[in-house]
Motif scaffolding. Structure first.
Motif, PDB file in Angstrom:
ATOM      1  N   PRO A 480     -45.622   2.598   9.001  1.00 13.52           N
ATOM      2  CA  PRO A 480     -45.060   2.546  10.362  1.00 13.52           C
ATOM      3  C   PRO A 480     -43.568   2.839  10.382  1.00 13.52           C
ATOM      4  CG  PRO A 480     -45.372   0.340   9.526  1.00 13.52           C
ATOM      5  CD  PRO A 480     -45.929   1.252   8.476  1.00 13.52           C
ATOM      6  N   THR A 481     -43.207   4.084  10.116  1.00 13.80           N
ATOM      7  CA  THR A 481     -41.811   4.503  10.156  1.00 13.80           C
ATOM      8  C   THR A 481     -41.671   5.684  11.098  1.00 13.80           C
ATOM      9  OG1 THR A 481     -42.185   5.953   8.259  1.00 13.80           O
ATOM     10  CG2 THR A 481     -41.358   3.733   7.790  1.00 13.80           C
ATOM     11  N   VAL A 482     -40.442   6.062  11.391  1.00  9.35           N
ATOM     12  CA  VAL A 482     -40.193   7.236  12.216  1.00  9.35           C
ATOM     13  C   VAL A 482     -40.193   8.456  11.299  1.00  9.35           C
ATOM     14  CG1 VAL A 482     -38.565   8.373  13.761  1.00  9.35           C
ATOM     15  CG2 VAL A 482     -38.827   5.885  13.826  1.00  9.35           C
ATOM     16  N   LEU A 483     -41.202   9.321  11.442  1.00 10.28           N
ATOM     17  CA  LEU A 483     -41.352  10.466  10.545  1.00 10.28           C
ATOM     18  C   LEU A 483     -40.445  11.607  10.960  1.00 10.28           C
ATOM     19  CD1 LEU A 483     -45.223  10.499  10.169  1.00 10.28           C
ATOM     20  CD2 LEU A 483     -43.551   9.561   8.578  1.00 10.28           C
ATOM     21  N   PRO A 484     -40.006  12.432   9.976  1.00  8.48           N
ATOM     22  CA  PRO A 484     -39.159  13.586  10.306  1.00  8.48           C
ATOM     23  C   PRO A 484     -39.927  14.597  11.149  1.00  8.48           C
ATOM     24  CG  PRO A 484     -39.259  13.195   7.924  1.00  8.48           C
ATOM     25  CD  PRO A 484     -40.281  12.318   8.560  1.00  8.48           C
ATOM     26  N   ASP A 485     -39.175  15.393  11.855  1.00  6.93           N
ATOM     27  CA  ASP A 485     -39.804  16.446  12.661  1.00  6.93           C
ATOM     28  C   ASP A 485     -40.637  17.367  11.772  1.00  6.93           C
ATOM     29  OD1 ASP A 485     -38.624  15.466  14.886  1.00  6.93           O
ATOM     30  OD2 ASP A 485     -36.909  16.851  14.835  1.00  6.93           O
ATOM     31  N   GLY A 486     -41.800  17.750  12.228  1.00  9.34           N
ATOM     32  CA  GLY A 486     -42.652  18.676  11.493  1.00  9.34           C
ATOM     33  C   GLY A 486     -43.594  18.006  10.532  1.00  9.34           C
ATOM     34  N   SER A 487     -43.420  16.722  10.244  1.00 11.31           N
ATOM     35  CA  SER A 487     -44.284  16.038   9.286  1.00 11.31           C
ATOM     36  C   SER A 487     -45.720  16.003   9.767  1.00 11.31           C
ATOM     37  CB  SER A 487     -43.776  14.617   9.054  1.00 11.31           C
ATOM     38  OG  SER A 487     -42.514  14.647   8.437  1.00 11.31           O
ATOM     39  N   PHE A 488     -45.918  15.960  11.068  1.00 14.85           N
ATOM     40  CA  PHE A 488     -47.273  15.873  11.597  1.00 14.85           C
ATOM     41  C   PHE A 488     -47.984  17.231  11.566  1.00 14.85           C
ATOM     42  CE2 PHE A 488     -45.564  12.221  14.309  1.00 14.85           C
ATOM     43  CZ  PHE A 488     -45.907  11.283  13.350  1.00 14.85           C
ATOM     44  N   ASP A 489     -47.205  18.300  11.520  1.00 15.27           N
ATOM     45  CA  ASP A 489     -47.835  19.626  11.550  1.00 15.27           C
ATOM     46  C   ASP A 489     -48.786  19.813  10.379  1.00 15.27           C
ATOM     47  OD1 ASP A 489     -46.441  20.135  13.817  1.00 15.27           O
ATOM     48  OD2 ASP A 489     -44.807  21.215  12.806  1.00 15.27           O
ATOM     49  N   GLU A 490     -48.324  19.431   9.206  1.00 16.88           N
ATOM     50  CA  GLU A 490     -49.159  19.599   8.016  1.00 16.88           C
ATOM     51  C   GLU A 490     -50.351  18.661   8.060  1.00 16.88           C
ATOM     52  OE1 GLU A 490     -48.584  20.081   3.186  1.00 16.88           O
ATOM     53  OE2 GLU A 490     -46.891  19.534   4.477  1.00 16.88           O
ATOM     54  N   LEU A 491     -50.114  17.460   8.573  1.00 19.34           N
ATOM     55  CA  LEU A 491     -51.217  16.495   8.679  1.00 19.34           C
ATOM     56  C   LEU A 491     -52.278  17.010   9.646  1.00 19.34           C
ATOM     57  CD1 LEU A 491     -52.256  13.589   7.960  1.00 19.34           C
ATOM     58  CD2 LEU A 491     -51.118  12.849  10.060  1.00 19.34           C
ATOM     59  N   LEU A 492     -51.831  17.607  10.736  1.00 16.28           N
ATOM     60  CA  LEU A 492     -52.772  18.074  11.755  1.00 16.28           C
ATOM     61  C   LEU A 492     -53.678  19.195  11.246  1.00 16.28           C
ATOM     62  CD1 LEU A 492     -50.424  18.041  14.886  1.00 16.28           C
ATOM     63  CD2 LEU A 492     -52.386  16.551  14.464  1.00 16.28           C
ATOM     64  N   LYS A 493     -53.221  19.919  10.204  1.00 19.91           N
ATOM     65  CA  LYS A 493     -54.053  20.994   9.645  1.00 19.91           C
ATOM     66  C   LYS A 493     -55.370  20.450   9.114  1.00 19.91           C
ATOM     67  CE  LYS A 493     -50.089  23.836   8.234  1.00 19.91           C
ATOM     68  NZ  LYS A 493     -49.356  24.388   7.063  1.00 19.91           N
ATOM     69  N   TYR A 494     -55.287  19.218   8.587  1.00 19.88           N
ATOM     70  CA  TYR A 494     -56.500  18.648   7.978  1.00 19.88           C
ATOM     71  C   TYR A 494     -57.523  18.232   9.018  1.00 19.88           C
ATOM     72  CZ  TYR A 494     -54.212  18.719   3.462  1.00 19.88           C
ATOM     73  OH  TYR A 494     -53.608  19.136   2.301  1.00 19.88           O
ATOM     74  N   ALA A 495     -57.122  18.216  10.259  1.00 23.78           N
ATOM     75  CA  ALA A 495     -58.109  17.943  11.308  1.00 23.78           C
ATOM     76  C   ALA A 495     -59.031  19.141  11.492  1.00 23.78           C
ATOM     77  CB  ALA A 495     -57.393  17.609  12.615  1.00 23.78           C
ATOM     78  N   ASP A 496     -58.545  20.324  11.066  1.00 23.03           N
ATOM     79  CA  ASP A 496     -59.358  21.543  11.182  1.00 23.03           C
ATOM     80  C   ASP A 496     -60.027  21.914   9.866  1.00 23.03           C
ATOM     81  OD1 ASP A 496     -58.626  21.837  13.847  1.00 23.03           O
ATOM     82  OD2 ASP A 496     -56.766  22.885  13.298  1.00 23.03           O
ATOM     83  N   VAL A 497     -59.760  21.159   8.792  1.00 19.94           N
ATOM     84  CA  VAL A 497     -60.418  21.399   7.504  1.00 19.94           C
ATOM     85  C   VAL A 497     -61.689  20.574   7.457  1.00 19.94           C
ATOM     86  CG1 VAL A 497     -60.207  21.235   4.997  1.00 19.94           C
ATOM     87  CG2 VAL A 497     -58.213  21.865   6.394  1.00 19.94           C
ATOM     88  N   HIS A 498     -62.798  21.205   7.054  1.00 15.64           N
ATOM     89  CA  HIS A 498     -64.081  20.508   7.070  1.00 15.64           C
ATOM     90  C   HIS A 498     -64.677  20.423   5.669  1.00 15.64           C
ATOM     91  CE1 HIS A 498     -63.539  21.405  11.283  1.00 15.64           C
ATOM     92  NE2 HIS A 498     -64.605  20.666  11.594  1.00 15.64           N
ATOM     93  N   TYR A 499     -65.600  19.533   5.517  1.00 12.30           N
ATOM     94  CA  TYR A 499     -66.379  19.381   4.289  1.00 12.30           C
ATOM     95  C   TYR A 499     -67.836  19.194   4.696  1.00 12.30           C
ATOM     96  CZ  TYR A 499     -66.762  14.391   5.257  1.00 12.30           C
ATOM     97  OH  TYR A 499     -67.061  13.190   5.833  1.00 12.30           O
TER      98      TYR A 499
END
Length: 645
Positions: A480-499
């Motif tokens: 629970p910290t304030v993340l730097p700008d753009g940190s979520f962009d890479e995380l959001l990619k995994y929402a589109d990666v499937h298994y």
């Protein structure tokens, strides 16, 4: 009975001396009003008109007011009372020459008039004394009934008893029950006007007839001793002289009164020592005790008994009040414990907030400048503030426990699911790697196997590396910290990666809820959870409003209700601002924020140093969110150090 007759110096009493002597009438010649005195006996002034210049009207008025009677002896040619002698003051008017029998009858008539006046004066004095006593007893009763502090009440009872009885010293015993069914007298208080340096040592004595106080407690009757060293024959009680011998004192006249409640039960004993002629006299030498100490009168016993009855009721009321306070204190403690057991991470928070808020309120007594220079809080108001501080977070009992104790962005179960999913994907990648190797060998043998294996190994390592990066990014984003700008962009990619799941279904690395939680920019709660947490203030208010508070504590719900409000109206839950927020609440807000910032028991955030917390508070003052004057008190009085231990 004796009588007193004053006569002017020129008057010859020879013709009536024998009659005066027979009637116990003493005569005295006077030349001026300064020689007149009215004592205990009926007194008459035989005033010759020719000598009245030495007796001005004001002096004659004082003589009559004191109980004297005036017989005027006028000259034969005078037809009226001479000028300068007010007619209203004259009982009898005689004229020269006066016959002895006429004079004697007139004097006796005047003495009867004086006796009546003296008795009337005595009755008026007694009535005035009774009125004064009644007024004093009423005032004492009011004072005893309004005093809430138990120790102050005891001191007041003994002081007032000593005052109305002119006692040099006194002691107060109260019935105590150290064990069920076992009652004793506990020595609670002592006062000594002559020896205020004598220390108080608490002790207990049995309620029986071996001691004077025990005797009075067991019988329920007052005991008056003119000399405590000379006891009546055959009594079981005795006096312990060791106190007198140790401190050079002499207990002489003694009055011991039982304190009876409305049920006629003894709840204590009031003991008064050495009634004095002059209450201000200090007793030191044996001569002082012999000449200044007098017995307690029957009237004194009546007065002190009345006071003891009032005192007994007041003590019972005070004890009941203390019992209620202890009961409520226990309830508050239990309530705070219930809160902290639901959320152990905030253990001690409510107590620290209450302590610091009360300290701010107390510190206002020393403020001489600023808008709060005239702000003062009573003992009851400080207690109200303390209880409001202890209970300000009680509404958290209405918040779901999983939300209340949530320390990361994902709930523990959700994080475990992500980890299990990652482990499953790793196993799936490993399975696929070995499966493809086997299928190649079965289909092509060793033809091109080395190149195929190299390519497959590289793909496998890339998948594992990407999976490790995914898991690392999830763990990092979960804090629970304030993340730097753009940190979520890479995380959001995994929402589109499937298994591929066990049943062959295609599923994303991260579900929609997981993405929503992990992309929380500040703190660890999403908007729904934050509103649920913030709603604890409403829960607190509704709960506290259900309690039938006494008049002294009636503001507790309102004080606790606004501890998350801000002066600019940007707080919650009501968004009130400025003076709409009680001053006690504004104090609590400062304490609450400071403790939340510096507390080391919050797993979802790191504690910051007190200096940094003060800087944050100061920035909020500058932004118009917090009361700047109260913050200065908090800072300058170093109240922020209260919780350091």
């Amino acid at each position: 009975m004796k009588y007193q007759v004053y006569h002017t110096a020129g008057f010859d009493t020879g013709s009536v001396d024998t009659a005066f002597a027979t009637g116990n009438i003493e005569t005295s010649a006077v030349r001026s009003a300064d020689e007149l005195a009215v004592g205990e006996h009926p007194t008459v002034l035989l005033l010759e008109a020719s000598a009245h210049e030495g007796f001005p009207a004001t002096a004659l008025q004082s003589f009559v007011d004191a109980g004297g009677a005036i017989v005027v002896l006028a000259d034969l040619e005078d037809h009226d009372i001479p000028d300068g002698i007010p007619e209203r003051l004259v009982s009898i008017l005689l004229r020269h020459p006066v016959r002895p029998k006429e004079l004697l009858i007139s004097i006796r008539t005047g003495l009867r008039d004086a006796a009546i006046r003296t008795e009337n004066g005595r009755l008026r004095a007694r009535a005035n004394a009774r009125t004064k006593e009644l007024k004093e007893m009423t005032q004492i009763g009011v004072a005893l009934n309004t005093e809430r502090d138990y120790d102050t009440l005891q001191t007041m009872i003994l002081s007032q008893a000593r005052r109305i009885s002119s006692a040099d010293a006194g002691s107060l015993y109260l019935v105590d029950e150290p064990e069920p069914g076992t009652k004793v007298l506990r020595f609670r208080l002592a006062q000594n006007h002559s020896r205020p340096d004598i220390p108080l040592v608490e002790f207990t004595i049995p309620i029986d007839e071996t001691s004077i106080a025990g005797y009075v407690a067991s019988t329920g009757r007052p005991l008056v001793l003119d000399d405590a060293y000379v006891l009546p024959p055959g009594v079981e009680y005795s006096i312990n002289r060791s106190f007198d011998e140790r401190h050079g004192y002499r207990t002489k006249s003694l009055l011991t009164i039982p304190m009876l409640n409305h049920k006629n039960q003894v709840i204590g004993v009031l003991q008064l020592i050495n009634r004095k002629r002059d209450p201000d006299t200090k007793l030191g030498t044996p001569e002082d005790f012999a000449s200044n100490v007098v017995p307690f009168t029957r009237r004194t016993v009546e007065l002190v008994s009345g006071l003891a009855g009032q005192a007994a009721v007041s003590i019972e009321n005070s004890q009941l009040y203390e019992d209620i306070e202890r009961l409520f204190e226990g309830f508050v403690t239990a309530a705070v414990t219930a809160i902290e057991q639901r959320d152990p991470t905030t253990f001690g928070h409510s107590g620290r907030v209450a302590e610091m808020t009360v300290a701010i309120a107390q510190a206002t007594d020393h403020v001489r400048t600023g808008k709060h220079k005239d702000l003062r809080f009573t003992r009851e108001q400080l207690r109200e503030i303390r209880y409001a501080g202890l209970l300000h977070d009680f509404g958290k009992v209405g918040v779901r426990e999983e939300v209340l104790v949530k320390s990361k962005k994902l709930y523990p179960l959700e994080l475990r699911l992500v980890k299990h999913r990652a482990a499953f994907i790793r196993r799936s990648a490993e399975r696929d790697f070995y499966k493809q190797r086997t299928e190649h060998l079965e289909r092509y043998g060793k033809q091109g196997y080395e190149a195929f294996l190299t390519r497959m190994a590289n793909e496998y390592e890339e998948r594992i590396e990407s999976l490790d990066k995914f898991l690392s990014l999830v763990l990092e984003s979960n804090e629970p910290t304030v993340l730097p700008d753009g940190s979520f962009d890479e995380l959001l990619k995994y929402a589109d990666v499937h298994y591929e799941d066990l049943d062959g279904s295609s599923r994303p690395f991260l579900t929609g809820d997981e993405v929503r939680y992990l992309t929380i920019r500040k703190g660890n709660l999403d908007e729904t959870e934050r509103m649920e947490i913030e709603n604890h203030v409403n829960h607190t208010y509704r709960f506290l409003m259900q309690i039938p508070w006494t008049h002294e504590l009636q503001n507790i719900p309102q004080i606790a209700y606004g501890h998350h409000e801000k002066l600019d109206g940007g707080g919650y839950p009501r968004g009130v601002c400025g003076d709409q927020i009680p001053i006690q609440t504004r104090m609590m807000t400062i304490s609450d924020i400071f403790d939340a910032l510096t507390a080391s028991d919050r797993p979802y955030k790191r504690a910051i140093p007190a200096e940094s917390a003060l800087e944050i508070l100061e920035s909020e003052v500058e932004s118009g969110l917090l009361d700047g004057d109260l913050f200065q008190i908090f800072h300058q009085a170093e109240i922020y150090k209260f919780g350091e231990d």
